[in-house]
Design an enzyme around this catalytic site. Structure first.
Site, PDB file in Angstrom:
ATOM      1  N   SER A  72      12.303  -2.575 -21.958  1.00 17.89           N
ATOM      2  CA  SER A  72      13.353  -2.676 -22.993  1.00 17.89           C
ATOM      3  C   SER A  72      13.787  -4.119 -23.163  1.00 17.89           C
ATOM      4  CB  SER A  72      14.577  -1.845 -22.602  1.00 17.89           C
ATOM      5  OG  SER A  72      14.273  -0.480 -22.656  1.00 17.89           O
ATOM      6  N   GLU A  96       4.716   0.478  -6.365  1.00 18.89           N
ATOM      7  CA  GLU A  96       5.348  -0.774  -6.808  1.00 18.89           C
ATOM      8  C   GLU A  96       5.319  -1.803  -5.693  1.00 18.89           C
ATOM      9  OE1 GLU A  96       8.968  -0.429  -9.115  1.00 18.89           O
ATOM     10  OE2 GLU A  96       9.849  -2.153  -8.077  1.00 18.89           O
ATOM     11  N   HIS A 135       7.225  -2.659 -15.781  1.00 20.41           N
ATOM     12  CA  HIS A 135       8.503  -1.937 -15.845  1.00 20.41           C
ATOM     13  C   HIS A 135       9.513  -2.814 -16.582  1.00 20.41           C
ATOM     14  CE1 HIS A 135       8.092   1.606 -13.018  1.00 20.41           C
ATOM     15  NE2 HIS A 135       6.885   1.054 -13.034  1.00 20.41           N
ATOM     16  N   ASP A 154       7.931   4.838  -5.195  1.00 22.90           N
ATOM     17  CA  ASP A 154       8.511   3.492  -5.216  1.00 22.90           C
ATOM     18  C   ASP A 154       9.133   3.183  -3.858  1.00 22.90           C
ATOM     19  OD1 ASP A 154       9.846   1.146  -5.552  1.00 22.90           O
ATOM     20  OD2 ASP A 154      11.098   1.811  -7.226  1.00 22.90           O
ATOM     21  N   ASN A 214       6.570   0.450 -19.626  1.00 23.48           N
ATOM     22  CA  ASN A 214       7.662   1.415 -19.459  1.00 23.48           C
ATOM     23  C   ASN A 214       8.880   1.025 -20.294  1.00 23.48           C
ATOM     24  OD1 ASN A 214       6.066   2.527 -17.491  1.00 23.48           O
ATOM     25  ND2 ASN A 214       7.602   2.433 -15.868  1.00 23.48           N
ATOM     26  N   ASP A 260       8.746   9.124 -12.417  1.00 23.98           N
ATOM     27  CA  ASP A 260       9.086   7.700 -12.426  1.00 23.98           C
ATOM     28  C   ASP A 260       9.966   7.359 -11.219  1.00 23.98           C
ATOM     29  OD1 ASP A 260       9.221   5.141 -13.611  1.00 23.98           O
ATOM     30  OD2 ASP A 260      11.007   5.646 -14.790  1.00 23.98           O
ATOM     31  N   HIS A 317      15.029  -3.909 -14.953  1.00 29.03           N
ATOM     32  CA  HIS A 317      15.471  -2.696 -15.660  1.00 29.03           C
ATOM     33  C   HIS A 317      16.783  -2.942 -16.398  1.00 29.03           C
ATOM     34  CE1 HIS A 317      12.622  -1.046 -12.687  1.00 29.03           C
ATOM     35  NE2 HIS A 317      12.366  -0.168 -13.637  1.00 29.03           N
ATOM     36  N   GLY A 318      16.952  -2.287 -17.522  1.00 35.00           N
ATOM     37  CA  GLY A 318      18.185  -2.401 -18.306  1.00 35.00           C
ATOM     38  C   GLY A 318      18.088  -3.534 -19.313  1.00 35.00           C
TER      39      GLY A 318
HETATM   40  P1  13P Z   1      13.925  -0.214 -19.047  1.00 33.72           P
HETATM   41  O1  13P Z   1      15.001   0.824 -18.854  1.00 33.72           O
HETATM   42  O2  13P Z   1      14.415  -1.576 -18.801  1.00 33.72           O
HETATM   43  O3  13P Z   1      13.241  -0.052 -20.342  1.00 33.72           O
HETATM   44  O4  13P Z   1      12.832   0.051 -17.905  1.00 33.72           O
HETATM   45  C1  13P Z   1      12.078   1.237 -17.955  1.00 33.72           C
HETATM   46  C2  13P Z   1      11.349   1.486 -16.686  1.00 33.72           C
HETATM   47  O5  13P Z   1      10.833   0.595 -16.055  1.00 33.72           O
HETATM   48  C3  13P Z   1      11.225   2.872 -16.234  1.00 33.72           C
HETATM   49  O6  13P Z   1      10.588   2.958 -15.004  1.00 33.72           O
HETATM   50 ZN    ZN Z   2      10.880   1.231 -13.824  1.00 30.32          ZN
END
Ligand code: 13P
Ligand code: ZN
Length: 272
Positions: free
Chosen positions: A204, A131, A201, A101, A223, A79, A173-174
């Protein structure tokens, strides 16, 4: 089945795979227990920092033997690799899929490096993800948006020959400070002009109905990382606050089970 073949199958069916990051034996076990229970395939992801934490051969061997042990269909994916050198090491170590990436580099450098990785991975028969666009990383601002342009995506996929493409359509992300709004129309336009598997991506915290709609519009891989780390640590923290048990083999199973439950919830949405 090779992941690149699976992606083509998913594209045709408007279906997707869950891709979850793991950080240690316990999170790996939580994910695979769920995949086995639900009889769903899954992508297991490692970032460079997780590889550094566990050691490359340990991480790879542990993942591969656990996949066998739990009897699930799963692929090991690198990743967000930032360099050709890391990709090469992981290809030698037996990864099934790699992501390069170079999204923060100028477009022509992103194309050049991705192309080089596609050529290298081709010698191993391994799937490549790249990406295009700005998907905020954990330490980056979400104020700025740099959504993927369909025309750029089209030429990027044609020029590089990637199997999968991470696109910027409103995720980050996050955890989200406010509910993410996805540019679903843009996703449809990208899907119409490319033949790579499109990757979301920053899964979450994305509402489940949005994930379903994204899959319907052509996302083939979702992801999820932050939610895995979070549920594992929160569960452990809650137990530790109320117990003096020092046998980690008695406490970790609660955190493992929490990961299993979370992954089952995601698998049900993604595979419904
Ligand atoms: P999150 O941590 O926001 O779930 O994103 C995961 C991700 O994109 C890993 O490449
Ligand atoms: Zn990611």
């Amino acid at each position: 089945m090779k992941l690149q073949e699976k992606y083509q199958e998913l594209r045709k069916k408007h279906a997707a795979l869950l891709a979850t990051n793991f950080y240690n034996f316990e999170t790996l076990r939580g994910i695979l227990q769920s995949a086995s229970l639900n009889k769903n395939p899954v992508i297991l992801q490692l970032t460079e920092s997780s590889i550094d934490y566990m050691g490359l051969p340990v991480a790879v061997n542990m993942a591969k033997s656990a996949i066998q042990h739990y009897g699930v269909e799963a692929w090991l994916h690198l990743d967000h690799a930032g360099s050709y050198e890391l990709v090469e090491k992981c290809l030698d170590a037996g990864f099934d899929s790699v992501m390069i990436d170079a999204s923060e580099r100028p477009l022509k450098d992103n194309i050049a490096l991705t192309k080089k990785v596609v050529k290298l991975a081709g010698r191993y028969g391994v799937c490549v993800e790249a990406e295009l666009g700005y998907i905020a990383k954990l330490d980056q601002s979400t104020d700025y948006t740099g959504f993927t342009e369909p025309e750029d995506a089209k030429s990027f996929v044609e020029e590089t020959g990637v199997d999968a493409l991470a696109i910027a359509i409103g995720t980050a992300h996050g955890f989200y400070k406010k509910k993410p709004e996805l540019d679903i129309e843009r996703l449809s336009r990208i899907h119409a002009v490319t033949n790579a598997a499109l990757v979301l991506h920053g899964g979450s915290g994305v509402p489940h109905s949005t994930l379903t709609e994204a899959i319907r519009r052509g996302i083939c891989k979702i992801n999820i990382a932050t939610e895995i780390k979070n549920i594992f640590m929160q569960t452990l923290r809650n137990r530790l606050m109320h117990e003096s048990e020092i046998d980690l083999r008695k406490l970790f199973p609660f955190a493992i089970q929490a990961v299993t439950n979370l992954v089952s919830e995601k698998l049900k949405i993604i595979n419904s």
